[in-house]
Motif scaffolding. Structure first.
Motif, PDB file in Angstrom:
ATOM      1  N   ASN A   1       0.776  -1.232   0.000  1.00  0.00           N
ATOM      2  CA  ASN A   1       0.000   0.000   0.000  1.00  0.00           C
ATOM      3  C   ASN A   1       0.811   1.288   0.000  1.00  0.00           C
ATOM      4  O   ASN A   1       0.282   2.339  -0.339  1.00  0.00           O
ATOM      5  N   LEU A   2       2.086   1.196   0.378  1.00  0.00           N
ATOM      6  CA  LEU A   2       2.899   2.393   0.543  1.00  0.00           C
ATOM      7  C   LEU A   2       4.155   2.329  -0.308  1.00  0.00           C
ATOM      8  O   LEU A   2       4.760   1.273  -0.479  1.00  0.00           O
ATOM      9  N   GLY A   3       4.545   3.477  -0.834  1.00  0.00           N
ATOM     10  CA  GLY A   3       5.834   3.626  -1.488  1.00  0.00           C
ATOM     11  C   GLY A   3       6.633   4.659  -0.712  1.00  0.00           C
ATOM     12  O   GLY A   3       6.067   5.644  -0.238  1.00  0.00           O
ATOM     13  N   PHE A   4       7.926   4.439  -0.560  1.00  0.00           N
ATOM     14  CA  PHE A   4       8.752   5.320   0.260  1.00  0.00           C
ATOM     15  C   PHE A   4       9.873   5.953  -0.560  1.00  0.00           C
ATOM     16  O   PHE A   4      10.548   5.268  -1.339  1.00  0.00           O
ATOM     17  N   VAL A   5      10.059   7.251  -0.356  1.00  0.00           N
ATOM     18  CA  VAL A   5      11.189   7.969  -0.950  1.00  0.00           C
ATOM     19  C   VAL A   5      11.904   8.678   0.196  1.00  0.00           C
ATOM     20  O   VAL A   5      11.291   9.484   0.899  1.00  0.00           O
ATOM     21  N   PHE A   6      13.191   8.377   0.373  1.00  0.00           N
ATOM     22  CA  PHE A   6      13.957   8.903   1.497  1.00  0.00           C
ATOM     23  C   PHE A   6      14.968   9.954   1.043  1.00  0.00           C
ATOM     24  O   PHE A   6      15.389   9.974  -0.114  1.00  0.00           O
TER      25      PHE A   6
END
Length: 282
Positions: free
Chosen positions: A88-93
């Motif tokens: 459900n989630l995409g992460f950009v750091f």
């Protein structure tokens, strides 16, 4: 349709020595609609990181609830949290979080590998994303062989490849130079126009000015928001700058500025958002 609902979320930490209680978040409430691009701003210590960790299902609130896609994150079993986050989630750091021993292609594939997807399906998913982000020719390179901006584009591809309901971006331009920042923000705008919902935490006025709505956190509370409406990036930039100046010089004035503004959980429609320059406390 709300893709994310944050309802009266509180987070209290108890220190080890002396048992002092620290309120990191106090009754935080807001919602994010399908296809929105929302930025969250606030000074260090305002509660942004704590909120992001809760939204990412990395931490649980002391009180209140976070509803995503109809599911209460606090009620998901520990054994199912990782799968929920991956689906459900995409992460950009800020610091990319790429593995140097993997090519960019393998880094992007990683969440699909963990989900047990077939290699031919992974290739089909990657091709249009790589073309959109302009990294097709870089896929066989390693992170140490490309620039910071190219690393971040690969990180964005990794976030998008699972088809997430929501992309969470934590200071995505923080490690980039001005040129790479401009390119990333342009890509984010294009991704959002294609229907992707984005929630970005940032200190950067420039980055926030590309969003459709900006929420301001102070002392653990979401207390003010600005809508883009029909305004330009430059106009929103000025409104954000003016708000931050008021916060620094006349903090009480911002808190009382717009008691007639829409309250959280009562987000305006597209037509209401078109009222350029509408601002308010939450």
């Amino acid at each position: 349709m709300s893709i994310l609902e944050v309802r009266e979320v509180k987070k209290t930490y108890t220190t080890r020595l002396g048992g002092n209680r620290v309120e990191a978040l106090k009754n935080v409430s807001f919602s994010v609609e399908q296809g929105e691009y929302v930025a969250i701003m606030g000074e260090s210590g305002s509660g942004k990181t704590t909120l992001l960790n809760i939204l990412a299902a990395l931490d649980k609130p002391t009180g209140g609830s976070v509803i995503m896609g109809g599911q209460d994150l606090g009620r998901i079993k520990e054994s199912a949290v990782a799968a929920f986050r991956r689906d459900n989630l995409g992460f950009v750091f800020q610091d990319f979080n790429l593995l140097d021993t993997f090519t960019l292609e393998d880094n992007i594939y990683l969440p699909l590998v963990l989900a047990g997807k077939r290699h031919d399906e992974m290739r089909v998913r990657l091709q249009p994303i790589a073309e959109q982000l302009g990294i097709t020719e870089l896929l066989k390179k390693y992170p140490y062989e490309v620039s910071g901006g190219q690393k971040q584009r690969a990180a964005v591809a990794r976030a998008l490849i699972t088809g997430p309901k929501l992309v969470l971006a934590d200071e995505p331009t923080g490690a980039l130079d001005s040129r790479a920042t401009d390119e990333l923000l342009r890509l984010f705008a294009g991704i959002n126009r294609s229907g992707q919902t984005i929630l970005m935490v940032t200190h950067s006025v420039k980055a926030a000015s590309h969003a459709g709505r900006v929420l301001f956190i102070r002392d653990g509370e979401v207390f003010h928001q600005i809508y883009r409406g029909s305004g330009t990036n430059e106009q929103l930039y000025q409104k954000i700058s003016d708000t931050l100046t008021l916060l620094a010089t006349q903090p009480g004035r911002v808190g009382t500025q717009a008691q007639t503004a829409p309250q959280s959980g009562n987000m305006p429609s597209q037509g209401q958002q078109a009222m350029a320059g509408e601002e308010g406390t939450v």
